[in-house]
Design an enzyme around this catalytic site. Structure first.
Site, PDB file in Angstrom:
ATOM      1  N   LYS A  13       0.787  -1.347   0.051  1.00 22.91           N
ATOM      2  CA  LYS A  13       0.168   0.034   0.012  1.00 22.91           C
ATOM      3  C   LYS A  13       0.975   1.373   0.150  1.00 22.91           C
ATOM      4  O   LYS A  13       1.986   1.293   0.220  1.00 22.91           O
ATOM      5  CB  LYS A  13      -1.008  -0.126   1.212  1.00 22.91           C
ATOM      6  CG  LYS A  13      -1.868  -1.320   1.039  1.00 22.91           C
ATOM      7  CD  LYS A  13      -3.058  -1.099   2.078  1.00 22.91           C
ATOM      8  CE  LYS A  13      -3.926  -2.395   2.026  1.00 22.91           C
ATOM      9  NZ  LYS A  13      -5.068  -2.401   3.190  1.00 22.91           N
ATOM     10  N   TYR A  67     -12.249  -2.016  -3.961  1.00 21.03           N
ATOM     11  CA  TYR A  67     -12.939  -2.140  -2.590  1.00 21.03           C
ATOM     12  C   TYR A  67     -14.466  -1.925  -2.573  1.00 21.03           C
ATOM     13  O   TYR A  67     -15.099  -1.870  -1.629  1.00 21.03           O
ATOM     14  CB  TYR A  67     -12.300  -1.281  -1.504  1.00 21.03           C
ATOM     15  CG  TYR A  67     -10.891  -1.737  -1.213  1.00 21.03           C
ATOM     16  CD1 TYR A  67     -10.603  -2.790  -0.318  1.00 21.03           C
ATOM     17  CD2 TYR A  67      -9.821  -1.001  -1.477  1.00 21.03           C
ATOM     18  CE1 TYR A  67      -9.314  -3.031   0.172  1.00 21.03           C
ATOM     19  CE2 TYR A  67      -8.447  -1.132  -0.942  1.00 21.03           C
ATOM     20  CZ  TYR A  67      -8.339  -2.134  -0.296  1.00 21.03           C
ATOM     21  OH  TYR A  67      -7.072  -2.755   0.060  1.00 21.03           O
ATOM     22  N   ASN A  95      -2.217   0.147   6.700  1.00 24.41           N
ATOM     23  CA  ASN A  95      -1.818  -0.998   7.294  1.00 24.41           C
ATOM     24  C   ASN A  95      -0.821  -1.980   6.439  1.00 24.41           C
ATOM     25  O   ASN A  95      -0.672  -2.898   6.561  1.00 24.41           O
ATOM     26  CB  ASN A  95      -2.895  -1.813   8.030  1.00 24.41           C
ATOM     27  CG  ASN A  95      -3.732  -2.383   6.681  1.00 24.41           C
ATOM     28  OD1 ASN A  95      -3.722  -2.060   5.495  1.00 24.41           O
ATOM     29  ND2 ASN A  95      -4.951  -3.102   7.135  1.00 24.41           N
ATOM     30  N   HIS A 146      -2.051  -5.632   1.482  1.00 25.02           N
ATOM     31  CA  HIS A 146      -3.481  -6.120   1.149  1.00 25.02           C
ATOM     32  C   HIS A 146      -2.997  -7.740   0.815  1.00 25.02           C
ATOM     33  O   HIS A 146      -2.233  -7.742   0.077  1.00 25.02           O
ATOM     34  CB  HIS A 146      -4.108  -5.569  -0.059  1.00 25.02           C
ATOM     35  CG  HIS A 146      -5.336  -6.431  -0.405  1.00 25.02           C
ATOM     36  ND1 HIS A 146      -6.643  -6.265   0.199  1.00 25.02           N
ATOM     37  CD2 HIS A 146      -5.283  -7.005  -1.657  1.00 25.02           C
ATOM     38  CE1 HIS A 146      -7.323  -7.465  -0.596  1.00 25.02           C
ATOM     39  NE2 HIS A 146      -6.467  -7.751  -1.488  1.00 25.02           N
ATOM     40  N   GLU A 185      -9.476 -10.925  -7.998  1.00 28.45           N
ATOM     41  CA  GLU A 185      -8.775  -9.616  -7.722  1.00 28.45           C
ATOM     42  C   GLU A 185      -7.390  -9.809  -8.528  1.00 28.45           C
ATOM     43  O   GLU A 185      -6.937  -8.563  -9.063  1.00 28.45           O
ATOM     44  CB  GLU A 185      -8.197  -9.684  -6.361  1.00 28.45           C
ATOM     45  CG  GLU A 185      -9.011  -9.335  -5.231  1.00 28.45           C
ATOM     46  CD  GLU A 185      -8.899  -9.343  -3.651  1.00 28.45           C
ATOM     47  OE1 GLU A 185      -9.488  -8.964  -2.815  1.00 28.45           O
ATOM     48  OE2 GLU A 185      -7.554  -9.688  -3.479  1.00 28.45           O
TER      49      GLU A 185
HETATM   50  P1  ATP Z   1      -7.043  -6.474   3.133  1.00 30.00           P
HETATM   51  O1  ATP Z   1      -8.291  -6.684   2.417  1.00 30.00           O
HETATM   52  O2  ATP Z   1      -6.386  -5.016   2.927  1.00 30.00           O
HETATM   53  O3  ATP Z   1      -6.038  -7.524   2.863  1.00 30.00           O
HETATM   54  P2  ATP Z   1      -8.369  -7.488   5.485  1.00 30.00           P
HETATM   55  O4  ATP Z   1      -8.845  -8.542   4.489  1.00 30.00           O
HETATM   56  O5  ATP Z   1      -7.632  -7.822   6.466  1.00 30.00           O
HETATM   57  O6  ATP Z   1      -7.416  -6.498   4.471  1.00 30.00           O
HETATM   58  P3  ATP Z   1     -10.891  -5.860   5.203  1.00 30.00           P
HETATM   59  O7  ATP Z   1     -11.788  -6.180   6.276  1.00 30.00           O
HETATM   60  O8  ATP Z   1     -10.957  -6.377   3.751  1.00 30.00           O
HETATM   61  O9  ATP Z   1      -9.217  -6.370   5.810  1.00 30.00           O
HETATM   62  O10 ATP Z   1     -10.726  -4.357   5.017  1.00 30.00           O
HETATM   63  C1  ATP Z   1      -9.903  -3.748   3.764  1.00 30.00           C
HETATM   64  C2  ATP Z   1      -9.133  -2.591   4.281  1.00 30.00           C
HETATM   65  O11 ATP Z   1      -9.860  -1.711   4.875  1.00 30.00           O
HETATM   66  C3  ATP Z   1      -8.136  -2.938   5.466  1.00 30.00           C
HETATM   67  O12 ATP Z   1      -6.784  -3.433   5.012  1.00 30.00           O
HETATM   68  C4  ATP Z   1      -7.704  -1.720   6.043  1.00 30.00           C
HETATM   69  O13 ATP Z   1      -6.797  -0.950   5.156  1.00 30.00           O
HETATM   70  C5  ATP Z   1      -9.269  -0.831   6.096  1.00 30.00           C
HETATM   71  N1  ATP Z   1     -10.171  -1.245   7.082  1.00 30.00           N
HETATM   72  C6  ATP Z   1     -10.892  -2.251   7.335  1.00 30.00           C
HETATM   73  N2  ATP Z   1     -11.580  -2.258   8.512  1.00 30.00           N
HETATM   74  C7  ATP Z   1     -11.208  -0.913   9.049  1.00 30.00           C
HETATM   75  C8  ATP Z   1     -11.444  -0.183  10.012  1.00 30.00           C
HETATM   76  N3  ATP Z   1     -12.447  -0.645  11.061  1.00 30.00           N
HETATM   77  N4  ATP Z   1     -10.968   1.066  10.386  1.00 30.00           N
HETATM   78  C9  ATP Z   1     -10.102   1.757   9.640  1.00 30.00           C
HETATM   79  N5  ATP Z   1      -9.611   0.887   8.221  1.00 30.00           N
HETATM   80  C10 ATP Z   1     -10.057  -0.224   8.285  1.00 30.00           C
HETATM   81 MG    MG Z   2     -10.106  -8.022   2.710  1.00 32.79          MG
END
Ligand code: ATP
Ligand code: MG
Length: 137
Positions: free
Chosen positions: A9, A49, A112, A115, A126
């Site tokens: 990211k 997303y 974070n 991804h 994806e």
């Molecule tokens: P990713 O899809 O990025 O690998 P993930 O599957 O662990 O991560 P998701 O639930 O798909 O997490 O959320 C996608 C992204 O949205 C997260 O990686 C984070 O950057 C952001 N995100 C998710 N939940 C939150 C939250 N509660 N607050 C802030 N940002 C969030």
């Molecule tokens: Mg995810």
């Protein structure tokens, strides 16, 4: 043998961590079989997303993901989806185990660092999103 989509990211690209992060995938036995760098448009990030549309963090997520270039790669190996998620650590970096990518490179829940696809079927979708021409044979 499984494939998964990985994104380094914008915050991790900005801190010059592309090489360090790719090294972790390779050290874990995941092979990089496709890669590209791009600066996503708002439309691309919103589409990628799409399942998070309407959630409270969606606008912040799209703003962040379009704030700078990302490095996108397809990782291939045994249990690539789960292995990548192990290497990344928990989505919320506050819960990420020491030594994981998110523990070492995240700046916040949204920023974070990485991804990774969450399942083989979403990985296929994806991968096609970023590599419509397919990956190296
Ligand atoms: P990713 O899809 O990025 O690998 P993930 O599957 O662990 O991560 P998701 O639930 O798909 O997490 O959320 C996608 C992204 O949205 C997260 O990686 C984070 O950057 C952001 N995100 C998710 N939940 C939150 C939250 N509660 N607050 C802030 N940002 C969030
Ligand atoms: Mg995810």
């Amino acid at each position: 043998i499984e494939q998964t989509l990985s994104i380094i990211k914008p915050n991790a690209v900005a801190k010059n961590a592309i090489g360090a992060i790719l090294s972790r995938f390779e050290a874990a036995g995941l092979q990089i079989v496709a890669a590209r760098m791009l600066h996503m448009s708002k439309e691309q990030a919103s589409a990628f997303y799409g399942i998070h549309q309407g959630k409270p963090f969606f606008d912040e997520l799209v703003a962040f993901m379009t704030s700078g270039p990302v490095m996108v790669q397809v990782l291939e190996g045994e249990d690539a989806v789960a292995k990548n998620r192990d290497i990344m650590g928990a989505t919320n970096p506050a819960n990420a185990a020491p030594g994981t990518i998110r523990a070492d490179f995240a700046d916040s829940f949204t920023e974070n660092a990485a991804h990774g696809s969450d399942a083989a079927d979403t990985a296929a979708v994806e991968i096609a999103f970023f590599f419509p021409e397919g990956v190296c044979p």
